[in-house]
Design a protein around this motif. Structure first.
Motif, PDB file in Angstrom:
ATOM      1  N   ALA A   1      30.530  48.894 106.568  1.00  0.00           N
ATOM      2  CA  ALA A   1      29.350  49.547 105.987  1.00  0.00           C
ATOM      3  C   ALA A   1      29.344  51.026 106.366  1.00  0.00           C
ATOM      4  O   ALA A   1      28.309  51.605 106.675  1.00  0.00           O
ATOM      5  N   GLY A   2      30.513  51.628 106.324  1.00  0.00           N
ATOM      6  CA  GLY A   2      30.652  53.033 106.675  1.00  0.00           C
ATOM      7  C   GLY A   2      30.309  53.955 105.517  1.00  0.00           C
ATOM      8  O   GLY A   2      30.174  53.528 104.372  1.00  0.00           O
TER       9      GLY A   2
ATOM     10  N   VAL B   1      35.254  48.247 105.003  1.00  0.00           N
ATOM     11  CA  VAL B   1      34.633  47.000 104.576  1.00  0.00           C
ATOM     12  C   VAL B   1      33.221  47.333 104.112  1.00  0.00           C
ATOM     13  O   VAL B   1      32.390  47.776 104.907  1.00  0.00           O
ATOM     14  N   ASN B   2      32.994  47.173 102.821  1.00  0.00           N
ATOM     15  CA  ASN B   2      31.701  47.526 102.246  1.00  0.00           C
ATOM     16  C   ASN B   2      31.247  46.428 101.289  1.00  0.00           C
ATOM     17  O   ASN B   2      32.039  45.638 100.820  1.00  0.00           O
TER      18      ASN B   2
ATOM     19  N   TYR C   1      21.025  50.133 102.465  1.00  0.00           N
ATOM     20  CA  TYR C   1      20.954  51.502 102.966  1.00  0.00           C
ATOM     21  C   TYR C   1      21.870  52.452 102.197  1.00  0.00           C
ATOM     22  O   TYR C   1      21.975  53.624 102.549  1.00  0.00           O
ATOM     23  N   GLY C   2      22.563  51.944 101.205  1.00  0.00           N
ATOM     24  CA  GLY C   2      23.456  52.797 100.423  1.00  0.00           C
ATOM     25  C   GLY C   2      24.858  52.934 101.008  1.00  0.00           C
ATOM     26  O   GLY C   2      25.645  53.749 100.536  1.00  0.00           O
ATOM     27  N   CYS C   3      25.193  52.151 102.023  1.00  0.00           N
ATOM     28  CA  CYS C   3      26.526  52.188 102.650  1.00  0.00           C
ATOM     29  C   CYS C   3      27.442  51.241 101.880  1.00  0.00           C
ATOM     30  O   CYS C   3      28.039  50.321 102.433  1.00  0.00           O
ATOM     31  N   ASP C   4      27.545  51.481 100.591  1.00  0.00           N
ATOM     32  CA  ASP C   4      28.141  50.511  99.684  1.00  0.00           C
ATOM     33  C   ASP C   4      29.612  50.791  99.371  1.00  0.00           C
ATOM     34  O   ASP C   4      30.231  51.665  99.988  1.00  0.00           O
ATOM     35  N   ASP C   5      30.135  50.046  98.400  1.00  0.00           N
ATOM     36  CA  ASP C   5      31.554  50.159  98.050  1.00  0.00           C
ATOM     37  C   ASP C   5      31.911  51.547  97.521  1.00  0.00           C
ATOM     38  O   ASP C   5      33.051  51.980  97.675  1.00  0.00           O
ATOM     39  N   ARG C   6      30.962  52.273  96.967  1.00  0.00           N
ATOM     40  CA  ARG C   6      31.260  53.643  96.510  1.00  0.00           C
ATOM     41  C   ARG C   6      31.532  54.558  97.702  1.00  0.00           C
ATOM     42  O   ARG C   6      32.397  55.428  97.641  1.00  0.00           O
ATOM     43  N   GLN C   7      30.789  54.360  98.797  1.00  0.00           N
ATOM     44  CA  GLN C   7      31.052  55.124 100.019  1.00  0.00           C
ATOM     45  C   GLN C   7      32.450  54.784 100.554  1.00  0.00           C
ATOM     46  O   GLN C   7      33.213  55.667 100.934  1.00  0.00           O
TER      47      GLN C   7
END
Length: 179
Positions: A95-96, A128-129, A135-141
């Motif tokens: 969740a980075g 790993v997302n 919180y918006g720490c999603d796969d796009r990040q």
């Protein structure tokens, strides 16, 4: 063989005894790792420019080190990797994020990153997302970091991988990813 070491960084407003962190500490210790899971209450509260030197001074990094970070702790790993002077074995960012994921203040983020320095300081890198993260720490990040750094991205539908309203007591994927 040299001693393997793992350092596990909790997320913003958390501590080392939440969600899957205690489980991962036990699993890695059983596998022969020396595990450090520090409590950093200043994470994502204190500006990274003054917080990072404290983190770097508190830990030893070498080619046998595995770094794991959750949420704000994963964002912290970007700064750690940029500023260490050795190459660690693995870094796993759960969740980075590398840009503000929501409207909250994010003092853990640097204004910019030296992506080539980060990449040079880690042998194997995982992101790993989830597709949807509260919180918006999603796969796009995760994709944004992957495009700059290479590595491997794992996308799941598991929210924030643990939070006050999301018990996440174990995390088998992490145990499998760590050499």
């Amino acid at each position: 063989m040299a001693q393997r070491r793992a350092i596990i960084f909790h997320g913003t407003g958390a501590h080392p005894d939440v969600v899957w962190l205690p489980w991962l500490r036990r699993r890695l210790a059983e596998r022969g790792y020396v595990v450090d899971a520090p409590h950093h209450p200043g994470l994502n509260v204190e500006p990274i420019a003054t917080f990072l030197p404290k983190v770097l001074g508190a830990h030893t990094f070498d080619e046998h080190t595995v770094l794991v970070g959750h949420s704000g702790g994963a964002a912290l790993l970007l700064a750690v990797l940029q500023h260490i002077d050795v190459r660690v074995d693995q870094a796993i960012l759960v969740a980075g994020y590398c840009t503000p994921p929501n409207d909250a203040d994010e003092p853990v983020l640097q204004e910019s990153y030296d992506w080539s320095a980060i990449r040079a300081h880690v042998r194997d890198l995982y992101f790993v997302n989830s597709r949807v993260d509260p919180y918006g720490c999603d796969d796009r990040q995760g994709r944004a970091m992957l495009e700059r750094l290479g590595g491997t991205q794992v996308v799941r539908d598991d929210g924030h991988f643990g939070d006050v309203d999301q018990p996440y007591e174990s995390f088998e994927l992490l145990d499998r990813l760590i050499d």
